[in-house]
Write an enzyme that holds these catalytic residues in place. Sequence first.
Site, mmCIF file in Angstrom:
data_model
loop_
_atom_site.group_PDB
_atom_site.id
_atom_site.type_symbol
_atom_site.label_atom_id
_atom_site.label_comp_id
_atom_site.label_asym_id
_atom_site.label_seq_id
_atom_site.Cartn_x
_atom_site.Cartn_y
_atom_site.Cartn_z
ATOM 1 C CE LYS A 205 -3.807 1.922 2.833
ATOM 2 N NZ LYS A 205 -4.633 1.678 4.034
ATOM 3 C CB SER B 84 -8.175 0.514 6.102
ATOM 4 O OG SER B 84 -8.954 1.656 5.949
ATOM 5 C CB SER C 65 -8.127 3.445 3.217
ATOM 6 O OG SER C 65 -7.223 2.854 4.122
HETATM 7 N N1 GLN Z 1 -13.125 3.692 6.920
HETATM 8 C C1 GLN Z 1 -12.425 4.165 8.077
HETATM 9 C C2 GLN Z 1 -12.127 5.632 7.942
HETATM 10 O O1 GLN Z 1 -12.503 6.185 6.971
HETATM 11 C C3 GLN Z 1 -11.197 3.348 8.323
HETATM 12 C C4 GLN Z 1 -10.006 3.798 7.571
HETATM 13 C C5 GLN Z 1 -8.772 2.991 7.899
HETATM 14 O O2 GLN Z 1 -8.820 1.969 8.580
HETATM 15 N N2 GLN Z 1 -7.643 3.492 7.458
HETATM 16 O O3 GLN Z 1 -11.552 6.232 8.774
#
Ligand code: GLN
Length: 495
Positions: free
Chosen positions: A79, A178, A154
């Site tokens: 990532k 995420s 994400s």
């Molecule tokens: N969907 C969550 C957010 O928008 C989690 C994001 C993540 O785990 N990086 O914060």
Amino acid sequence: MSLTEQSATELLQLLNQGEISSVELTQSYLDQIEAKDSQIGAFLRIDAKAALARAADIDTRRQSGKPLGKLAGLPVAVKDVLCDTETKTTCASRMLENFRPPYDSTVVAKLKAADAVLIGRTNMDEFAMGGSTENSAFQITRNPWDLERAPGGSSGGAAACVAGGMAPLSIGTDTGGSIRQPAGLCGVVGLKPTYGRVSRYGLVAFASSLDQVGPLANTTEDAALLLETIAGHDPLDSTSLDVPVPEYTATINRPLEGLRIGVVREHFATGLDPEVESAVRDAIKVYESLGATVKEISLPHSKYAVATYYVIAPSEASSNLARYDGVHFGHRHSQLSVPDPTSNSLVEMYRCSRSEGFGPEVKRRIMLGAYALSAGYYDAYYLKALKVRRLIRQDFDTAFEQVDLIASPVTAEPAFKIGQLADDPLSMYLVDLYTVSANLAGLPGVSLPCGFSSSGLPIGLQLQAKPLAEETLLRGAHMYQKATDWQSRKLDQLK
Ligand code: GLN
């Protein structure tokens, strides 16, 4: 069966036995990327030449009988949020569009030391803020199971590249779900380790008390292999746990006889898609048939988890992202490249640099966080959220006195359409209902395929365990995968 349909564990065996070369394997994945990624958009950058050169070097070392690392010759996608001196780290943001890190993150350094072939950098929501990968400043990523749908986020690129057969393993990060949520929506395995299990050194911070790095893979065994490689104490991360790393792959085959599985009453409420509910309930029956006992438990404060997370995560983000001002780090507004300290132009430069560099969701989080931390509101929002976080953790402590694992859905529904939630932040935040608690409590959690909807979309099962119980978590996931075959079901288009 073609090479790219096999598990990382199988591929590693073929490499070690000299049946295939790393160059051949890396080339097969590059071909898959070439054929599919223009549609899926999982990768932000591929450096085919560098990957093949590295693979060739590993092949040469193997032939000469030199000792090799644990993942020798296996491609791994990363990532675009973990520093690597050999490529940019953009966090899918204009702000870091040209950022070339001066050092390797510990996870990347460990992958290099394990002789993995770093095949490319995957797309994500900007600074990991989002749940659909639509917040990337550069491109959207599509769900390989249905190109009209989002892969989740994400770490959407990390999940889609494994689901689409474009990498056998990938690295994601999980602050509120995420890794687990995109894994669930793309039908792969994703594991968020215990907070502190994997070093955060060189991970571009979103919310430092919640962020964890973890593996995505086709099977639990593969995820265990990757976790073994990246986990461990790191003096460069003050929150890293100084606890030895077990050999997870060695214990995942232990029978589940006597394992206690908790099913949370509050998890099966209105809003849960009936197909998801029945897939998860069926999975729980599989556990019973494997000798586990199932017990209903309660996590009374779980209903506050999303609200608590969306105070704490933006608060930490607003503080972490203060460094991107065009001077210390990040994009600098071009008209004012030489600020005049005697005028307001310095402030103006910060303002312009940040307005241009950050996308709308990141700006929203910075504003939310700055508000929650501001003098008059700190006690009412941030401090209160910290107190609720403690209650959520205590609920889990009580639960784990009675059970070893908690089984739940990963998301209330299968993959949503691209654009469906993009203009509705609250609905997008609610997708995180089942995942944020593990981050708030610092627990490990894994997401694995447990079925398909009638429209053919993967459904995910989440298992959570107490801190540092990754062995039990991986064993629980692996034994379920051995008893079922969801993970091997791939659409023809995915082959
Ligand atoms: N969907 C969550 C957010 O928008 C989690 C994001 C993540 O785990 N990086 O914060």
